[in-house]
Scaffold this active site. Structure first.
Site, mmCIF file in Angstrom:
data_model
loop_
_atom_site.group_PDB
_atom_site.id
_atom_site.type_symbol
_atom_site.label_atom_id
_atom_site.label_comp_id
_atom_site.label_asym_id
_atom_site.label_seq_id
_atom_site.Cartn_x
_atom_site.Cartn_y
_atom_site.Cartn_z
ATOM 1 N N CYS A 179 0.796 -1.224 0.000
ATOM 2 C CA CYS A 179 0.000 0.000 0.000
ATOM 3 C C CYS A 179 0.835 1.284 0.000
ATOM 4 O O CYS A 179 0.321 2.348 -0.327
ATOM 5 C CB CYS A 179 -0.934 0.013 1.211
ATOM 6 S SG CYS A 179 -2.187 -1.287 1.186
ATOM 7 N N HIS A 199 11.956 0.669 6.572
ATOM 8 C CA HIS A 199 11.663 -0.725 6.223
ATOM 9 C C HIS A 199 12.015 -1.634 7.397
ATOM 10 O O HIS A 199 13.117 -1.555 7.940
ATOM 11 C CB HIS A 199 12.463 -1.122 4.985
ATOM 12 C CG HIS A 199 11.888 -2.293 4.246
ATOM 13 N ND1 HIS A 199 11.753 -3.530 4.804
ATOM 14 C CD2 HIS A 199 11.405 -2.400 2.985
ATOM 15 C CE1 HIS A 199 11.213 -4.359 3.926
ATOM 16 N NE2 HIS A 199 10.990 -3.697 2.818
ATOM 17 N N HIS A 234 -1.630 20.097 7.048
ATOM 18 C CA HIS A 234 -2.581 19.061 6.610
ATOM 19 C C HIS A 234 -1.954 17.675 6.733
ATOM 20 O O HIS A 234 -0.742 17.511 6.544
ATOM 21 C CB HIS A 234 -3.011 19.308 5.163
ATOM 22 C CG HIS A 234 -3.504 20.694 4.906
ATOM 23 N ND1 HIS A 234 -4.749 21.138 5.313
ATOM 24 C CD2 HIS A 234 -2.914 21.759 4.293
ATOM 25 C CE1 HIS A 234 -4.905 22.404 4.962
ATOM 26 N NE2 HIS A 234 -3.798 22.797 4.340
ATOM 27 N N HIS A 247 -2.885 7.327 4.919
ATOM 28 C CA HIS A 247 -3.336 6.209 4.091
ATOM 29 C C HIS A 247 -4.664 5.664 4.622
ATOM 30 O O HIS A 247 -4.752 5.260 5.785
ATOM 31 C CB HIS A 247 -2.286 5.101 4.103
ATOM 32 C CG HIS A 247 -2.767 3.804 3.520
ATOM 33 N ND1 HIS A 247 -3.270 3.708 2.241
ATOM 34 C CD2 HIS A 247 -2.839 2.554 4.047
ATOM 35 C CE1 HIS A 247 -3.619 2.464 1.995
ATOM 36 N NE2 HIS A 247 -3.363 1.742 3.084
ATOM 37 N N HIS A 285 -14.512 5.907 3.228
ATOM 38 C CA HIS A 285 -15.953 5.724 3.115
ATOM 39 C C HIS A 285 -16.404 5.714 1.658
ATOM 40 O O HIS A 285 -17.210 4.863 1.246
ATOM 41 C CB HIS A 285 -16.671 6.846 3.864
ATOM 42 C CG HIS A 285 -18.163 6.709 3.887
ATOM 43 N ND1 HIS A 285 -18.974 7.276 2.915
ATOM 44 C CD2 HIS A 285 -18.998 6.069 4.749
ATOM 45 C CE1 HIS A 285 -20.231 7.004 3.186
ATOM 46 N NE2 HIS A 285 -20.270 6.279 4.292
ATOM 47 N N ASN A 314 -10.323 1.046 0.666
ATOM 48 C CA ASN A 314 -8.861 0.974 0.658
ATOM 49 C C ASN A 314 -8.420 0.629 -0.754
ATOM 50 O O ASN A 314 -8.554 -0.516 -1.197
ATOM 51 C CB ASN A 314 -8.388 -0.090 1.651
ATOM 52 C CG ASN A 314 -6.868 -0.193 1.719
ATOM 53 O OD1 ASN A 314 -6.155 0.355 0.876
ATOM 54 N ND2 ASN A 314 -6.367 -0.900 2.717
#
Length: 459
Positions: free
Chosen positions: A167, A246, A323, A327, A356, A360
């Site tokens: 992702c 990572h 802001h 994710h 919403h 995802n």
């Protein structure tokens, strides 16, 4: 005189160093000229009725599995207008074809890229660098080759095809472009971020793998980037900082998000309970490196001083960031990130609304969140945006963008933004099928449930 000379030498050295640093970084600038998120077709909508229809077709599920799915769907934070793969909606999830995956991905690619090329007046032949990231689909010829062939790009275009990056792959792709910009001057780059759902629907009953069906949806985004300062006036964003973390060497982190087959041979994507712990650890490590680069020195000193005195304190991110683009991986992910960073509901609203409305969408998710901020006219020149992405590996890739000009252009939210945020976040699945939680129906078979839902298994 000696003191004055020393001061003048020190001043000259400081100015020379700053000027040299500026010259050195001139070619390292990364501007975003445009971006375009994908919006599925009407027949791809996965509303309550379609979700129930798909669930009822799975002959492997038992009553306790239906209850688990109900609870997950109700708590997912997804609404009624997310988009699913066409082959899944047509009932072909048990036997997906390679062509289904290619068709799904190419729809995202060409829809978003057509709009970017048309709006920017930039021809595909002008593109110097092309990076595509799709984790769950590796095709031959590569996905980059398909785009190059479709748009008849130049033979010397530098193409990179990233897979398996999860992702957070979108920011990995941008980091790659940023590094290429250091040695290739006045270039145009295109990044395409998406995910393949058509061939990766899980048909088994392992709960850690059933989760992916509940939250992942079809989506993606294409971006146009440059380091050509002559195009600075066209830019909407400027990349100021990007840090990648990572934790692949840690077994728990490595195994918490993984594409596998269950004991029955059904393929899917496993999400374990260790995911939130791995996410928190990688996010903390990432921000330790990133925040000193973007927050004012006085805030770092204040936080360090209170921490050294064993005084409870939370660093104030809003001293350097306006802001927060988180994710939209799930409601729990958004809640955890918000709580750990001390963010309020105004800060979390864009991520919640993107989840919403679109679900995802994996690597493309960040850009739906950005689009929401733009559609709400929140992004003003000079504002800074912290993007937080989390993904398999386990990886945390974060960056900060500076808004180059007021952003208020039409985007994927244009037809629905007036309805967001909704006054009530009610999940109609619970209203229609809440009876499945009743103990009295514990003896009912899956085929009986399918009939109650109004659908026949295998249809």
């Amino acid at each position: 005189m000696d003191l004055l000379t020393a001061i003048l030498l020190l001043f000259t050295a400081s100015v020379s160093f700053a000027f040299a640093k500026l010259l050195f970084r001139r070619g390292q600038t990364c501007y975003m000229l445009d971006y375009e998120c994908y919006k599925g077709k009407k027949e791809m909508k996965l509303n309550t009725q379609e979700c129930a229809k798909i669930v009822s077709r799975n002959k492997n599920l038992r009553i306790e599995d239906y209850r688990f799915l109900l609870q997950t769907i109700v708590n997912s934070g997804l609404g009624e207008e997310t988009f699913g793969p066409e082959n899944i909606i047509l009932g072909e999830e048990e036997h997906p074809k390679h062509v289904d995956s290619l068709s799904e991905i190419e729809s995202v690619f060409y829809d978003t890229l057509d709009n970017i090329f048309s709006r920017s007046k930039i021809s595909p032949s002008q593109v110097d660098i092309l990076v595509v990231n799709v984790s769950l689909l590796s095709a031959v010829p590569s996905l980059t080759s398909r785009i190059i062939n479709h748009y008849k790009m130049r033979e010397d275009v530098k193409a990179f095809n990233l897979s398996g990056m999860g992702c957070s792959a979108s920011l990995v792709a941008i980091d790659l472009v940023q590094h290429l910009f250091k040695t290739h001057k006045k270039k145009l780059a295109v990044v395409v971020s998406s995910e393949s759902m058509a061939g990766n629907w899980y048909c088994g009953r392992e709960r850690s793998m059933m989760l992916s069906n509940c939250i992942f949806r079809v989506g993606g985004c294409s971006m146009l980037l440059t380091n050509d300062r002559a195009r600075k006036s066209e830019a909407i964003l400027k990349l100021t900082c990007l840090v990648r973390t990572h934790f692949g060497s840690n077994d728990d982190a490595y195994n918490c998000c993984m594409q596998v087959e269950d004991d029955e041979g059904y393929g899917g994507f496993r999400l374990t309970k260790l995911l939130t712990k791995s996410a928190a650890r990688s996010l903390s490590k990432n921000l330790q490196v990133l925040l000193p680069k973007v927050l004012p020195l006085w805030e770092i000193i204040r936080f360090a001083a209170r921490k050294s005195n064993q005084t409870s304190s939370t660093i104030n991110l809003k001293t350097g960031i306006e802001h927060f683009c988180i994710h939209p991986g799930g409601r729990a992910v958004i809640d955890e990130v918000g709580a750990s960073l001390g963010l309020d509901e105004h800060d979390l609203e864009p991520a919640r609304m993107a989840l919403h409305r679109f679900g995802n969408t994996s690597a493309g998710g960040l850009w739906y969140v950005l689009g929401y901020m733009e559609a709400k006219k929140r992004l003003k020149k000079g504002d800074r945006i912290l993007m937080i992405s989390l993904g398999a590996g386990f990886k945390c890739n974060n960056c900060v963008w500076e808004v180059a000009r007021d952003m208020d252009g039409p985007n994927v939210w244009k037809d629905v933004i007036g309805n967001y945020p909704p006054k009530k976040m009610v999940n109609p699945f619970l209203e229609k099928y809440g009876w499945i939680n009743d103990e009295v129906v514990g003896f009912i078979r899956p085929e009986d449930i399918a009939k109650m839902l109004g659908f026949a298994i295998g249809r």
